[in-house]
Design a protein around this motif. Structure first.
Motif, PDB file in Angstrom:
ATOM      1  N   TRP A 112      29.255 -20.589  28.370  1.00 41.77           N
ATOM      2  CA  TRP A 112      29.878 -21.158  28.005  1.00 41.77           C
ATOM      3  C   TRP A 112      30.879 -20.049  27.765  1.00 41.77           C
ATOM      4  CZ3 TRP A 112      32.216 -20.470  22.829  1.00 41.77           C
ATOM      5  CH2 TRP A 112      31.302 -19.771  21.791  1.00 41.77           C
ATOM      6  N   LEU A 113      31.110 -18.416  27.518  1.00 37.95           N
ATOM      7  CA  LEU A 113      32.030 -17.957  26.977  1.00 37.95           C
ATOM      8  C   LEU A 113      32.930 -17.194  27.748  1.00 37.95           C
ATOM      9  CD1 LEU A 113      33.349 -16.376  24.505  1.00 37.95           C
ATOM     10  CD2 LEU A 113      31.553 -14.757  24.502  1.00 37.95           C
ATOM     11  N   PRO A 123      26.790 -33.898  24.145  1.00 39.05           N
ATOM     12  CA  PRO A 123      26.186 -34.121  25.683  1.00 39.05           C
ATOM     13  C   PRO A 123      27.105 -32.416  26.219  1.00 39.05           C
ATOM     14  CG  PRO A 123      28.020 -35.897  25.100  1.00 39.05           C
ATOM     15  CD  PRO A 123      27.635 -35.215  23.961  1.00 39.05           C
ATOM     16  N   PRO A 124      26.476 -31.906  27.317  1.00 35.35           N
ATOM     17  CA  PRO A 124      27.904 -30.625  27.564  1.00 35.35           C
ATOM     18  C   PRO A 124      28.768 -31.430  28.178  1.00 35.35           C
ATOM     19  CG  PRO A 124      25.385 -31.531  29.144  1.00 35.35           C
ATOM     20  CD  PRO A 124      25.830 -32.217  27.703  1.00 35.35           C
ATOM     21  N   THR A 125      28.904 -32.749  28.704  1.00 35.77           N
ATOM     22  CA  THR A 125      30.122 -33.190  28.653  1.00 35.77           C
ATOM     23  C   THR A 125      31.217 -33.310  28.470  1.00 35.77           C
ATOM     24  OG1 THR A 125      29.616 -35.485  28.648  1.00 35.77           O
ATOM     25  CG2 THR A 125      29.084 -34.478  31.088  1.00 35.77           C
ATOM     26  N   VAL A 132      22.010 -25.924  20.851  1.00 32.34           N
ATOM     27  CA  VAL A 132      21.190 -25.610  22.533  1.00 32.34           C
ATOM     28  C   VAL A 132      20.049 -24.352  21.560  1.00 32.34           C
ATOM     29  CG1 VAL A 132      20.679 -24.434  24.456  1.00 32.34           C
ATOM     30  CG2 VAL A 132      21.784 -26.320  24.315  1.00 32.34           C
ATOM     31  N   GLY A 133      21.448 -23.552  21.068  1.00 31.29           N
ATOM     32  CA  GLY A 133      20.186 -22.144  20.534  1.00 31.29           C
ATOM     33  C   GLY A 133      20.162 -22.388  19.288  1.00 31.29           C
ATOM     34  N   TYR A 164      17.307 -32.361  19.325  1.00 33.15           N
ATOM     35  CA  TYR A 164      17.679 -33.080  21.253  1.00 33.15           C
ATOM     36  C   TYR A 164      18.104 -34.303  20.885  1.00 33.15           C
ATOM     37  CZ  TYR A 164      15.619 -34.477  25.450  1.00 33.15           C
ATOM     38  OH  TYR A 164      16.026 -36.216  26.431  1.00 33.15           O
ATOM     39  N   LEU A 165      18.039 -35.037  19.971  1.00 33.52           N
ATOM     40  CA  LEU A 165      18.688 -36.090  19.845  1.00 33.52           C
ATOM     41  C   LEU A 165      20.487 -35.832  19.615  1.00 33.52           C
ATOM     42  CD1 LEU A 165      17.229 -38.667  17.413  1.00 33.52           C
ATOM     43  CD2 LEU A 165      16.999 -38.730  19.931  1.00 33.52           C
ATOM     44  N   ILE A 166      20.762 -34.465  19.056  1.00 34.54           N
ATOM     45  CA  ILE A 166      22.015 -34.162  19.038  1.00 34.54           C
ATOM     46  C   ILE A 166      22.476 -33.862  20.178  1.00 34.54           C
ATOM     47  CG2 ILE A 166      23.397 -32.512  17.880  1.00 34.54           C
ATOM     48  CD1 ILE A 166      21.915 -32.785  15.183  1.00 34.54           C
TER      49      ILE A 166
END
Length: 202
Positions: A200-201, A97-99, A109-110, A89-91
């Motif tokens: 994302w793909l 981050p998604p940005t 996330v996976g 979660y920290l990673i």
């Protein structure tokens, strides 16, 4: 042969799989990413996914919360897996981050979803193979990257399949898992990465 199979379990340890996925991404991505950013990301991931879990293991062993690095019982697994969820979660919040790098964000996330599933199963007294979870997740990520970047990595994918087979054989030989635990581990690692491709793909 016994020594070879034991070595396979150590060489392809779950702790090295996240950083392997990150290194592979940076080596294959056609996007320009400054070398300093790559170095910082790799250092951060090495600390959080490799060094920190090792330190946590020795702390837990000192406190008597775990008996061996193999985490042979489901009870021994619960606390390390819970702490690993926090690390991932920290990673996601600080490193990927998604940005920033969307592919690596969803890769982790996976990993988080797979770890949570393994954590829940440990509470339910089922010992899914963490080795298979880690390797199958990386395999699916590699497949996705080959499609995403339109690159031919058939040799790498073939090697990953061989590694999965060798690791599964190693875990069976060492009586660390039975066949069902290996299959469940493979599915827990593979399918979260597969499901997240929708986000994302392109």
């Amino acid at each position: 042969m016994n020594h070879i199979l034991k070595s396979i379990s150590f060489i392809f340890h779950p702790l090295i799989m996240p950083i392997l996925g990150v290194i592979f991404y940076f080596s294959k991505s056609p996007r320009f990413i400054p070398i300093e950013i790559i170095k910082n990301k790799l250092i951060s991931i090495s600390i959080l996914t490799l060094i920190l879990p090792i330190l946590i293991y020795y702390l837990l062993k000192t406190l008597g919360k775990t008996k061996s690095i193999y985490l042979k019982t489901t009870q021994e697994r619960i606390l390390p897996l819970g702490l690993n969820c926090i690390i991932i979660y920290l990673i996601l919040k600080r490193v990927f981050p998604p940005t920033e790098i969307l592919e690596l964000y969803f890769f982790f996330v996976g990993i988080l979803l797979s770890t949570l599933a393994c954590f829940i199963l440990a509470i339910l007294k089922f010992k899914a193979s963490i080795h298979m979870i880690a390797i199958s997740g990386v395999l699916m990520f590699f497949i996705a990257l080959s499609i995403h970047f339109s690159i031919n990595i058939n040799g790498t994918l073939a090697l990953m399949v061989i590694i999965i087979g060798a690791t599964a054989s190693s875990r069976l030989h060492l009586n660390a898992h039975n066949f069902n635990e290996l299959i469940v581990g493979f599915c827990i690692g593979f399918f979260p990465q597969l499901t997240l491709l929708n986000y994302w793909l392109v």
